[in-house]
Design a protein around this motif. Structure first.
Motif, PDB file in Angstrom:
ATOM      1  N   SER A   1      16.230  18.479  51.705  1.00 55.26           N
ATOM      2  CA  SER A   1      15.184  17.680  51.062  1.00 55.26           C
ATOM      3  C   SER A   1      13.963  18.550  50.763  1.00 55.26           C
ATOM      4  O   SER A   1      13.576  19.380  51.578  1.00 55.26           O
ATOM      5  N   LEU A   2      13.382  18.341  49.600  1.00 55.44           N
ATOM      6  CA  LEU A   2      12.226  19.117  49.174  1.00 55.44           C
ATOM      7  C   LEU A   2      11.000  18.746  50.004  1.00 55.44           C
ATOM      8  O   LEU A   2      10.619  17.580  50.071  1.00 55.44           O
ATOM      9  N   ARG A   3      10.386  19.768  50.623  1.00 55.53           N
ATOM     10  CA  ARG A   3       9.223  19.523  51.473  1.00 55.53           C
ATOM     11  C   ARG A   3       7.957  20.191  50.958  1.00 55.53           C
ATOM     12  O   ARG A   3       6.864  19.650  51.102  1.00 55.53           O
ATOM     13  N   SER A   4       8.080  21.385  50.382  1.00 57.19           N
ATOM     14  CA  SER A   4       6.913  22.138  49.930  1.00 57.19           C
ATOM     15  C   SER A   4       7.243  22.890  48.647  1.00 57.19           C
ATOM     16  O   SER A   4       8.342  23.449  48.508  1.00 57.19           O
ATOM     17  N   VAL A   5       6.284  22.903  47.702  1.00 58.21           N
ATOM     18  CA  VAL A   5       6.485  23.563  46.412  1.00 58.21           C
ATOM     19  C   VAL A   5       5.237  24.348  46.052  1.00 58.21           C
ATOM     20  O   VAL A   5       4.118  23.819  46.134  1.00 58.21           O
ATOM     21  N   ASP A   6       5.423  25.615  45.649  1.00 57.95           N
ATOM     22  CA  ASP A   6       4.320  26.426  45.142  1.00 57.95           C
ATOM     23  C   ASP A   6       4.584  26.713  43.668  1.00 57.95           C
ATOM     24  O   ASP A   6       5.466  27.491  43.319  1.00 57.95           O
ATOM     25  N   MET A   7       3.820  26.080  42.806  1.00 63.71           N
ATOM     26  CA  MET A   7       3.998  26.247  41.361  1.00 63.71           C
ATOM     27  C   MET A   7       2.930  27.127  40.740  1.00 63.71           C
ATOM     28  O   MET A   7       2.855  27.251  39.508  1.00 63.71           O
ATOM     29  N   SER A   8       2.114  27.739  41.569  1.00 63.49           N
ATOM     30  CA  SER A   8       0.957  28.477  41.066  1.00 63.49           C
ATOM     31  C   SER A   8       1.332  29.646  40.163  1.00 63.49           C
ATOM     32  O   SER A   8       0.534  30.064  39.328  1.00 63.49           O
ATOM     33  N   GLY A   9       2.552  30.175  40.321  1.00 61.66           N
ATOM     34  CA  GLY A   9       2.977  31.307  39.489  1.00 61.66           C
ATOM     35  C   GLY A   9       3.869  30.915  38.325  1.00 61.66           C
ATOM     36  O   GLY A   9       4.359  31.786  37.594  1.00 61.66           O
ATOM     37  N   ASN A  30       3.713  18.982  50.539  1.00 62.90           N
ATOM     38  CA  ASN A  30       2.766  19.954  49.988  1.00 62.90           C
ATOM     39  C   ASN A  30       3.192  20.419  48.594  1.00 62.90           C
ATOM     40  O   ASN A  30       4.347  20.776  48.380  1.00 62.90           O
ATOM     41  N   VAL A  31       2.231  20.392  47.666  1.00 62.37           N
ATOM     42  CA  VAL A  31       2.445  20.949  46.331  1.00 62.37           C
ATOM     43  C   VAL A  31       1.215  21.776  45.965  1.00 62.37           C
ATOM     44  O   VAL A  31       0.092  21.269  46.016  1.00 62.37           O
ATOM     45  N   ASN A  32       1.443  23.027  45.594  1.00 63.45           N
ATOM     46  CA  ASN A  32       0.351  23.900  45.165  1.00 63.45           C
ATOM     47  C   ASN A  32       0.519  24.190  43.680  1.00 63.45           C
ATOM     48  O   ASN A  32       1.463  24.866  43.268  1.00 63.45           O
ATOM     49  N   PHE A  33      -0.403  23.674  42.883  1.00 65.23           N
ATOM     50  CA  PHE A  33      -0.337  23.896  41.444  1.00 65.23           C
ATOM     51  C   PHE A  33      -1.168  25.094  40.997  1.00 65.23           C
ATOM     52  O   PHE A  33      -0.954  25.610  39.906  1.00 65.23           O
ATOM     53  N   GLY A  34      -2.107  25.512  41.834  1.00 69.24           N
ATOM     54  CA  GLY A  34      -2.995  26.589  41.420  1.00 69.24           C
ATOM     55  C   GLY A  34      -3.722  26.182  40.153  1.00 69.24           C
ATOM     56  O   GLY A  34      -4.270  25.093  40.048  1.00 69.24           O
ATOM     57  N   SER A  35      -3.679  27.048  39.152  1.00 69.09           N
ATOM     58  CA  SER A  35      -4.334  26.739  37.874  1.00 69.09           C
ATOM     59  C   SER A  35      -3.321  26.812  36.729  1.00 69.09           C
ATOM     60  O   SER A  35      -3.577  27.404  35.688  1.00 69.09           O
TER      61      SER A  35
END
Length: 195
Positions: A1-9, A30-35
C-alpha cells in the motif's frame, strides 16, 4: 500500500490532469510536491478523496491558470488537520469546487484567499460536515459576475463554525439560492453578533 510519495523531482510540465491521482489511497500519510509545475493541469478533482490517514499537506506552490475542476478534491480526508492551499491560484476557468472539503473532520481552519472563483458556478456541499471547522477565509473571493452560483448546503453541519471572512465583493444576489447554505451551523455569528 502506498504510504509516502516524493514528487518534488517529477517533470510535470506537460501534465494536464491529476484527477483521482491518490483516490482512496487509504494508507497514504505523506506527499511532497515541492514546487512542481502544474500550470497546464485542468483537473484536480477527486485527487485525495478517501486518503483517510493523510494529516498534513502542502500544495501552496501550486500555480495554474488552466484549472477547471477541484470537486471532491479532499473529500473524506478525515485526519487532515493542516492544509496549506495555493496563495496564487489565479485560474479564470475554475468552475466546480463542490464537495471539496466534505467530511474533512479534523480541519479547523482554512485560508482560501488565493483562489480565483469568479467563474465558479458549483459550490454545493463544499464544507459539508467538516465538523472541526471554526474559521474559513474567503476574503479574496469575487463571485461569478454572471450569477447562477449554487452554494446549496455549502457549510451544512459545520457545527462549530464561528467565522467566515468574505470581502465586499461577496454579493449574495449572485447566488442561485442560499438554501441550507449555513444549515446546522449552530455557532455561527452574524455581522452584529447575532446567531
Amino acid at each position: 500500500s502506498l504510504r509516502s510519495v516524493d514528487m518534488s523531482g517529477f517533470n510535470t510540465v506537460n501534465v494536464n490532469t491529476m484527477k483521482q491521482m491518490f483516490d482512496y489511497c487509504r494508507m497514504l500519510t505523506n506527499v511532497n510536491f515541492g514546487s512542481i509545475n502544474v500550470n497546464r493541469v485542468t483537473d484536480m478533482s477527486y485527487m485525495f478523496r478517501g486518503c483517510t490517514l493523510l494529516r498534513t499537506l502542502d500544495i501552496s506552490q501550486f500555480q495554474s491558470t488552466a484549472l477547471k475542476y477541484m470537486q471532491y478534491m479532499f473529500y473524506n480526508c478525515q485526519a487532515l488537520s493542516s492544509l496549506k492551499m495555493p496563495t496564487n491560484l489565479q485560474s479564470t476557468s475554475l468552475q466546480n469546487i463542490s464537495y471539496m472539503f466534505r467530511e474533512c473532520y479534523a480541519l479547523s481552519e482554512i485560508d482560501l484567499r488565493g483562489m480565483k472563483v469568479n467563474a465558479v458556478t458549483d459550490m454545493t456541499y463544499m464544507f459539508y460536515n467538516a465538523k472541526a471547522l471554526t474559521t474559513v477565509d474567503l476574503a479574496g473571493w469575487t463571485l461569478n459576475p454572471a450569477g447562477n452560483v449554487d452554494p446549496y448546503a455549502m457549510f451544512d453541519y459545520c457545527q462549530v463554525l464561528t467565522t467566515v471572512y468574505v470581502s465586499q465583493d461577496w454579493d449574495y444576489l449572485k447566488l442561485k439560492a442560499s438554501r441550507y447554505m449555513f444549515s446546522n451551523c449552530r455557532n455561527l455569528a452574524g455581522a452584529n453578533g447575532t446567531k
